[in-house]
Design an enzyme around this catalytic site. Structure first.
Site, mmCIF file in Angstrom:
data_model
loop_
_atom_site.group_PDB
_atom_site.id
_atom_site.type_symbol
_atom_site.label_atom_id
_atom_site.label_comp_id
_atom_site.label_asym_id
_atom_site.label_seq_id
_atom_site.Cartn_x
_atom_site.Cartn_y
_atom_site.Cartn_z
ATOM 1 N N ASP A 146 0.842 -1.194 0.079
ATOM 2 C CA ASP A 146 0.012 0.082 -0.050
ATOM 3 C C ASP A 146 1.003 1.159 -0.145
ATOM 4 O OD1 ASP A 146 0.905 0.261 2.745
ATOM 5 O OD2 ASP A 146 -0.883 -0.187 3.593
ATOM 6 N N ASP A 170 -8.779 -7.249 0.313
ATOM 7 C CA ASP A 170 -7.655 -7.419 1.249
ATOM 8 C C ASP A 170 -8.110 -7.004 2.523
ATOM 9 O OD1 ASP A 170 -6.133 -4.800 2.659
ATOM 10 O OD2 ASP A 170 -7.217 -4.519 0.715
ATOM 11 N N CYS A 200 -14.703 -28.017 5.908
ATOM 12 C CA CYS A 200 -13.332 -27.315 5.825
ATOM 13 C C CYS A 200 -12.203 -28.311 5.815
ATOM 14 C CB CYS A 200 -12.992 -26.299 6.638
ATOM 15 S SG CYS A 200 -11.551 -25.572 6.514
ATOM 16 N N CYS A 225 -8.972 -27.874 5.824
ATOM 17 C CA CYS A 225 -7.563 -27.170 6.338
ATOM 18 C C CYS A 225 -7.178 -27.929 7.548
ATOM 19 C CB CYS A 225 -7.947 -25.594 6.854
ATOM 20 S SG CYS A 225 -8.617 -25.241 8.497
ATOM 21 N N CYS A 230 -9.004 -27.793 10.988
ATOM 22 C CA CYS A 230 -10.417 -28.597 11.062
ATOM 23 C C CYS A 230 -9.927 -29.771 10.714
ATOM 24 C CB CYS A 230 -11.183 -27.995 9.852
ATOM 25 S SG CYS A 230 -11.833 -26.488 10.265
ATOM 26 N N HIS A 233 -6.990 -21.525 9.997
ATOM 27 C CA HIS A 233 -8.292 -21.516 9.421
ATOM 28 C C HIS A 233 -9.046 -20.470 8.681
ATOM 29 C CE1 HIS A 233 -12.572 -22.903 9.117
ATOM 30 N NE2 HIS A 233 -13.053 -21.768 10.004
#
Length: 357
Positions: free
Chosen positions: A99, A274, A312, A314, A317, A343
């Protein structure tokens, strides 16, 4: 509707599929070819808190953010440049966006004054008055070496009620863009995105878009949102800008991290988002789920053997129960932030939200 690739020297966008305004695309950057729509985790000081670069790759993050002000202040853009740029410094092989530093001046650092020269603010380090100009912002970002740089813009809080202030900021943002373009030492290696301003004024937004489009940038950002406005006002601005910006260029809605907003903005034709929200909320033991949020400190999860989200895939999880996460979150164990952050970032991948289908 299929569009031919639109290419600048450091960016090539190829729209793969489109239905209504919603679209999927590939965006070829110097360090990586990203898929959109995409959510970009924020690594304010060169790191996404709680996760390593390897974990971010495992989560299939394509682009992450760095903060120009903080990195220019510490460790310093000269040091980062000497280390081979931000990619090398943090060991990140994929896309990077920095940024301009301007938003932090307004939101975090007790803004002192905005003039035609730049943004004057009080240093959080020693209290001295400092000036950030468009030229200095680009110099720092050139040293950091991100794939995408953001122009320094005149940021007006969305809740400001003075129409003349929005008009001033709209035209000044364009003038500052021209200074950023002139200051850019690496136009063939780094993409400079302008930022559409204008508040909630339809005419000012149109003026801003037309002025920025004339500069033929590789991509465009929609700024001045996520500041406390109603959803209706927010989505109206995104709808107007997404429809008015060039169809062959990426469209970036800045500071957006709520899953519902990403779904709606993607349907309206936006590509990039973002926010610190998913990682910051994770550090308070709050997990993102389809029904909203799951506050793992709640005693109801103390004996719950299910994962955060049974659908999920991931690592968190697959391997840990709500009961265990409740245990480490309530006791402030450092690994708790890592597991919940992992997660939440997985959840925020737009491909998993189904926005690109």
């Amino acid at each position: 509707m299929f569009l031919p690739p639109t290419a600048h020297l450091a960016l090539c966008l190829q729209v793969i599929a489109q239905q209504g305004r919603a679209r999927t695309a590939t965006m070829k950057l110097p360090h990586y070819t990203a898929e959109t729509p995409m959510f970009m985790p924020v690594g304010t000081q060169g790191t996404v808190k709680g996760l390593t670069s390897k974990q971010l790759q495992d989560l299939d993050c394509h682009v992450i953010l760095g903060n120009t002000y903080h990195l220019g202040n510490r460790p310093g853009n000269d040091l980062v440049a000497a280390m081979g740029g931000l990619h090398s410094f943090i060991n990140w092989p994929r896309g990077m966006l920095t940024d301009s530093g301007g938003f932090q001046m307004v939101s975090l650092l007790h803004l002192a004054d905005i003039t035609e020269e730049g943004v004057t603010f009080q240093s959080p380090v020693d209290g001295s008055r400092m000036l950030l100009t468009p030229e200095q912002s680009i110099q720092i970002q050139n040293d950091l070496g991100a794939d995408i740089m953001m122009q320094l813009d005149d940021v007006v809080p969305a809740t400001n009620t003075d129409p003349k202030r929005f008009e001033e900021a709209t035209y000044r943002t364009t003038r500052w863009l021209d200074r950023c373009i002139q200051a850019n030492r690496r136009p063939n290696e780094q993409n400079l995105f302008p930022i559409v301003q204008g508040g909630f004024d339809v005419q000012l937004r149109e003026i801003s878009m037309q002025q920025l489009i004339e500069r033929n940038a590789p991509g465009y950002a929609i700024g001045g949102l996520a500041g406390g406005e109603t959803k209706d006002m927010f989505w109206r601005v995104v709808a107007q800008c997404a429809a008015g910006l060039p169809p062959g260029k990426p469209r970036y809605v800045m500071g957006i991290g709520y899953p519902l907003d990403i779904v709606v903005c993607s349907a309206l034709g936006a590509d990039m988002y973002d926010s610190v929200y998913p990682t910051r909320t994770a550090r308070f033991g709050v997990a993102l789920v389809d029904t909203g949020v799951m506050k793992l400190k709640n005693a109801a999860f103390a004996k719950d053997m299910r994962p955060i989200d049974e659908s999920c895939n991931c690592m968190t999880c697959r391997q840990y129960s709500r009961s265990y996460l409740h245990h480490v979150v309530t006791r402030g164990v450092a690994s708790a932030s890592v597991l919940v952050t992992y997660h939440n970032v997985a959840y925020m991948q737009v491909r998993e939200l189904g926005c690109s289908s």
